[in-house]
Design a protein around this motif. Structure first.
Motif, PDB file in Angstrom:
ATOM      1  N   LEU A 141       0.830  -1.210   0.000  1.00  0.00           N
ATOM      2  CA  LEU A 141       0.000   0.000   0.000  1.00  0.00           C
ATOM      3  C   LEU A 141       0.862   1.256   0.000  1.00  0.00           C
ATOM      4  O   LEU A 141       0.482   2.281  -0.587  1.00  0.00           O
ATOM      5  N   GLU A 142       2.021   1.189   0.652  1.00  0.00           N
ATOM      6  CA  GLU A 142       2.908   2.345   0.707  1.00  0.00           C
ATOM      7  C   GLU A 142       3.397   2.739  -0.687  1.00  0.00           C
ATOM      8  O   GLU A 142       3.775   3.886  -0.917  1.00  0.00           O
ATOM      9  N   GLU A 143       3.412   1.783  -1.621  1.00  0.00           N
ATOM     10  CA  GLU A 143       3.890   2.060  -2.974  1.00  0.00           C
ATOM     11  C   GLU A 143       2.854   2.804  -3.810  1.00  0.00           C
ATOM     12  O   GLU A 143       3.171   3.333  -4.871  1.00  0.00           O
ATOM     13  N   LEU A 144       1.609   2.831  -3.352  1.00  0.00           N
ATOM     14  CA  LEU A 144       0.551   3.514  -4.095  1.00  0.00           C
ATOM     15  C   LEU A 144       0.502   4.985  -3.695  1.00  0.00           C
ATOM     16  O   LEU A 144       0.241   5.310  -2.533  1.00  0.00           O
ATOM     17  N   GLU A 145       0.754   5.871  -4.635  1.00  0.00           N
ATOM     18  CA  GLU A 145       0.800   7.304  -4.338  1.00  0.00           C
ATOM     19  C   GLU A 145      -0.545   7.820  -3.830  1.00  0.00           C
ATOM     20  O   GLU A 145      -0.589   8.776  -3.059  1.00  0.00           O
ATOM     21  N   GLU A 146      -1.633   7.194  -4.273  1.00  0.00           N
ATOM     22  CA  GLU A 146      -2.948   7.691  -3.890  1.00  0.00           C
ATOM     23  C   GLU A 146      -3.338   7.308  -2.468  1.00  0.00           C
ATOM     24  O   GLU A 146      -4.306   7.856  -1.910  1.00  0.00           O
ATOM     25  N   VAL A 147      -2.614   6.389  -1.845  1.00  0.00           N
ATOM     26  CA  VAL A 147      -2.906   6.000  -0.464  1.00  0.00           C
ATOM     27  C   VAL A 147      -2.268   7.000   0.490  1.00  0.00           C
ATOM     28  O   VAL A 147      -1.058   7.200   0.477  1.00  0.00           O
ATOM     29  N   GLU A 148      -3.093   7.637   1.314  1.00  0.00           N
ATOM     30  CA  GLU A 148      -2.600   8.666   2.219  1.00  0.00           C
ATOM     31  C   GLU A 148      -2.411   8.161   3.638  1.00  0.00           C
ATOM     32  O   GLU A 148      -1.548   8.635   4.363  1.00  0.00           O
ATOM     33  N   ASP A 149      -3.247   7.234   4.054  1.00  0.00           N
ATOM     34  CA  ASP A 149      -3.158   6.761   5.434  1.00  0.00           C
ATOM     35  C   ASP A 149      -3.831   5.397   5.534  1.00  0.00           C
ATOM     36  O   ASP A 149      -4.757   5.089   4.776  1.00  0.00           O
ATOM     37  N   VAL A 150      -3.340   4.588   6.461  1.00  0.00           N
ATOM     38  CA  VAL A 150      -3.935   3.279   6.722  1.00  0.00           C
ATOM     39  C   VAL A 150      -4.147   3.147   8.223  1.00  0.00           C
ATOM     40  O   VAL A 150      -3.198   3.286   9.002  1.00  0.00           O
ATOM     41  N   HIS A 151      -5.376   2.911   8.628  1.00  0.00           N
ATOM     42  CA  HIS A 151      -5.719   2.740  10.037  1.00  0.00           C
ATOM     43  C   HIS A 151      -6.038   1.260  10.250  1.00  0.00           C
ATOM     44  O   HIS A 151      -6.929   0.715   9.586  1.00  0.00           O
ATOM     45  N   HIS A 152      -5.319   0.612  11.151  1.00  0.00           N
ATOM     46  CA  HIS A 152      -5.527  -0.828  11.337  1.00  0.00           C
ATOM     47  C   HIS A 152      -5.667  -1.169  12.814  1.00  0.00           C
ATOM     48  O   HIS A 152      -5.513  -0.308  13.694  1.00  0.00           O
ATOM     49  N   ASN A 153      -5.943  -2.436  13.093  1.00  0.00           N
ATOM     50  CA  ASN A 153      -6.211  -2.863  14.475  1.00  0.00           C
ATOM     51  C   ASN A 153      -5.130  -3.762  15.052  1.00  0.00           C
ATOM     52  O   ASN A 153      -5.348  -4.414  16.068  1.00  0.00           O
ATOM     53  N   VAL A 154      -3.948  -3.793  14.425  1.00  0.00           N
ATOM     54  CA  VAL A 154      -2.871  -4.663  14.909  1.00  0.00           C
ATOM     55  C   VAL A 154      -2.105  -3.951  16.018  1.00  0.00           C
ATOM     56  O   VAL A 154      -1.421  -2.952  15.765  1.00  0.00           O
ATOM     57  N   GLY A 155      -2.216  -4.458  17.230  1.00  0.00           N
ATOM     58  CA  GLY A 155      -1.583  -3.808  18.366  1.00  0.00           C
ATOM     59  C   GLY A 155      -0.103  -4.070  18.491  1.00  0.00           C
ATOM     60  O   GLY A 155       0.626  -3.289  19.113  1.00  0.00           O
ATOM     61  N   ASN A 156       0.381  -5.161  17.883  1.00  0.00           N
ATOM     62  CA  ASN A 156       1.795  -5.528  18.045  1.00  0.00           C
ATOM     63  C   ASN A 156       2.567  -5.472  16.734  1.00  0.00           C
ATOM     64  O   ASN A 156       3.558  -6.183  16.554  1.00  0.00           O
ATOM     65  N   LEU A 157       2.140  -4.625  15.783  1.00  0.00           N
ATOM     66  CA  LEU A 157       2.797  -4.552  14.485  1.00  0.00           C
ATOM     67  C   LEU A 157       4.285  -4.233  14.606  1.00  0.00           C
ATOM     68  O   LEU A 157       5.123  -4.857  13.948  1.00  0.00           O
ATOM     69  N   GLU A 158       4.642  -3.278  15.457  1.00  0.00           N
ATOM     70  CA  GLU A 158       6.038  -2.886  15.576  1.00  0.00           C
ATOM     71  C   GLU A 158       6.902  -4.006  16.149  1.00  0.00           C
ATOM     72  O   GLU A 158       8.123  -4.003  15.969  1.00  0.00           O
ATOM     73  N   ASP A 159       6.282  -4.976  16.805  1.00  0.00           N
ATOM     74  CA  ASP A 159       7.036  -6.097  17.366  1.00  0.00           C
ATOM     75  C   ASP A 159       7.498  -7.072  16.295  1.00  0.00           C
ATOM     76  O   ASP A 159       8.503  -7.765  16.469  1.00  0.00           O
ATOM     77  N   PHE A 160       6.760  -7.134  15.165  1.00  0.00           N
ATOM     78  CA  PHE A 160       7.127  -8.136  14.171  1.00  0.00           C
ATOM     79  C   PHE A 160       7.402  -7.592  12.772  1.00  0.00           C
ATOM     80  O   PHE A 160       7.817  -8.341  11.892  1.00  0.00           O
ATOM     81  N   ILE A 161       7.224  -6.306  12.548  1.00  0.00           N
ATOM     82  CA  ILE A 161       7.429  -5.775  11.209  1.00  0.00           C
ATOM     83  C   ILE A 161       8.869  -5.962  10.743  1.00  0.00           C
ATOM     84  O   ILE A 161       9.139  -6.224   9.565  1.00  0.00           O
ATOM     85  N   GLY A 162       9.832  -5.888  11.667  1.00  0.00           N
ATOM     86  CA  GLY A 162      11.225  -6.071  11.313  1.00  0.00           C
ATOM     87  C   GLY A 162      11.622  -7.519  11.063  1.00  0.00           C
ATOM     88  O   GLY A 162      12.673  -7.807  10.536  1.00  0.00           O
ATOM     89  N   LYS A 163      10.752  -8.439  11.437  1.00  0.00           N
ATOM     90  CA  LYS A 163      11.029  -9.877  11.262  1.00  0.00           C
ATOM     91  C   LYS A 163      10.657 -10.353   9.876  1.00  0.00           C
ATOM     92  O   LYS A 163      10.992 -11.478   9.491  1.00  0.00           O
ATOM     93  N   HIS A 164       9.957  -9.518   9.117  1.00  0.00           N
ATOM     94  CA  HIS A 164       9.489  -9.943   7.797  1.00  0.00           C
ATOM     95  C   HIS A 164       9.841  -8.891   6.748  1.00  0.00           C
ATOM     96  O   HIS A 164       8.954  -8.316   6.123  1.00  0.00           O
ATOM     97  N   PRO A 165      11.151  -8.614   6.564  1.00  0.00           N
ATOM     98  CA  PRO A 165      11.546  -7.673   5.520  1.00  0.00           C
ATOM     99  C   PRO A 165      11.141  -8.209   4.153  1.00  0.00           C
ATOM    100  O   PRO A 165      11.003  -9.402   3.958  1.00  0.00           O
ATOM    101  N   ARG A 166      10.953  -7.293   3.213  1.00  0.00           N
ATOM    102  CA  ARG A 166      10.360  -7.683   1.931  1.00  0.00           C
ATOM    103  C   ARG A 166      11.219  -8.676   1.150  1.00  0.00           C
ATOM    104  O   ARG A 166      10.711  -9.643   0.606  1.00  0.00           O
ATOM    105  N   PHE A 167      12.520  -8.458   1.088  1.00  0.00           N
ATOM    106  CA  PHE A 167      13.342  -9.285   0.230  1.00  0.00           C
ATOM    107  C   PHE A 167      14.134 -10.312   1.039  1.00  0.00           C
ATOM    108  O   PHE A 167      15.336 -10.176   1.247  1.00  0.00           O
ATOM    109  N   THR A 168      13.433 -11.358   1.536  1.00  0.00           N
ATOM    110  CA  THR A 168      14.089 -12.450   2.251  1.00  0.00           C
ATOM    111  C   THR A 168      13.618 -13.753   1.669  1.00  0.00           C
ATOM    112  O   THR A 168      12.615 -13.825   0.979  1.00  0.00           O
TER     113      THR A 168
END
Length: 266
Positions: free
Chosen positions: A239-266
């Motif tokens: 979604l970040e790659e789409l210029e028309e997307v301005e904001d995303v509101h989600h319900n994941v409380g622990n996103l920052e805990d695992f976002i670094g564990k799943h980098p795109r190019f692995t």
């Protein structure tokens, strides 16, 4: 892709200690990149909606003092100049429309996607591509979010911390943050309380710098399944790659805990 090419030409006999060291090095890079991407994403989703909202009062920084100040602060915080330029430029295009899409995914994931686009159908098709790729779908989830208003005001001169808390209480909210660099205070209120809130600000003669809307989930989900985590991260990155997307509101409380564990190019 360069990393994958290098891995293909490694010799059949590999020094295990060096291989493990390289693996650990890559994991550290991935973790740091994930944290940096999360910080960058948070900054953009914090500043761009505010800049867009303020730019509705005038896109010229020469005549709109608040807009200039917000752009300067966002730039200092590291928001890319091109992202700021595109956000403001979209308002000069009368064909642009604001729209929002609700989606749901694995593990109880739900989100609201705010967009500004010249073609709602085209944007919907772009998002649909990612929904199919990660096995997500469009859904009516608005009722699972609370609409909040973030209101930024100039901070009165020589005010103490106790006085700041008193101001917040007088305005009917205990949620606020102070930015001493920009000398501003930002209040968070429920949308249903905004009429009384703005009347209180007027009585206190506080200058409103900007207002923006965001959506807070009524319940947060803790995602523990590794595959679900991976799909959510990939979807949000896409979604970040789409210029028309301005904001995303989600319900994941622990996103920052695992976002670094799943980098795109692995």
């Amino acid at each position: 892709m360069a990393l994958c090419t290098r891995l293909k030409v490694l010799p059949a006999v590999i020094d295990c200690s060096r291989s493990l060291a390289g693996h650990a090095h890559w994991q550290n890079i991935a973790k740091n990149k994930g944290a940096q991407d999360a910080k960058k994403s948070k900054l953009m989703t914090t500043w761009l909606p505010k800049i867009r909202n303020e730019a509705k009062n005038g896109t010229s920084v020469e005549s709109n003092r608040n807009l200039k100040r917000m752009i300067d602060q966002a730039t200092l915080d590291g928001v890319p100049a091109l992202a700021i330029k595109n956000t403001i430029a979209s308002l000069d295009n009368s064909d642009f429309k604001e729209c929002q899409f609700g989606v749901k995914g694995m593990g109880g994931f739900i989100a609201l996607i705010d967009c500004a686009t010249s073609s709602v159908r085209k944007t919907e098709n772009h998002i649909s591509t990612y929904l199919r790729r990660y096995n997500f779908s469009y859904a009516s989830v608005n009722f699972q979010f609370t609409t909040l208003k973030d209101v930024m005001c100039d901070l009165p001169a020589d005010v103490s911390e106790d006085e700041i808390e008193e101001i917040a209480l007088q305005c009917g909210t205990e949620e606020f943050s102070v930015d001493k660099d920009s000398n501003t205070i930002e209040f968070t209120i429920d949308e249903v309380d905004q009429k009384d809130f703005f009347e209180e600000l007027k009585d206190l003669k506080m200058n409103v710098v900007s207002t923006s809307t965001r959506y807070a989930p009524q319940e947060q989900e803790t995602i523990t399944n590794a595959e679900h985590q991976k799909r959510i991260v990939r979807f949000l990155e896409s979604l970040e790659e789409l210029e028309e997307v301005e904001d995303v509101h989600h319900n994941v409380g622990n996103l920052e805990d695992f976002i670094g564990k799943h980098p795109r190019f692995t």
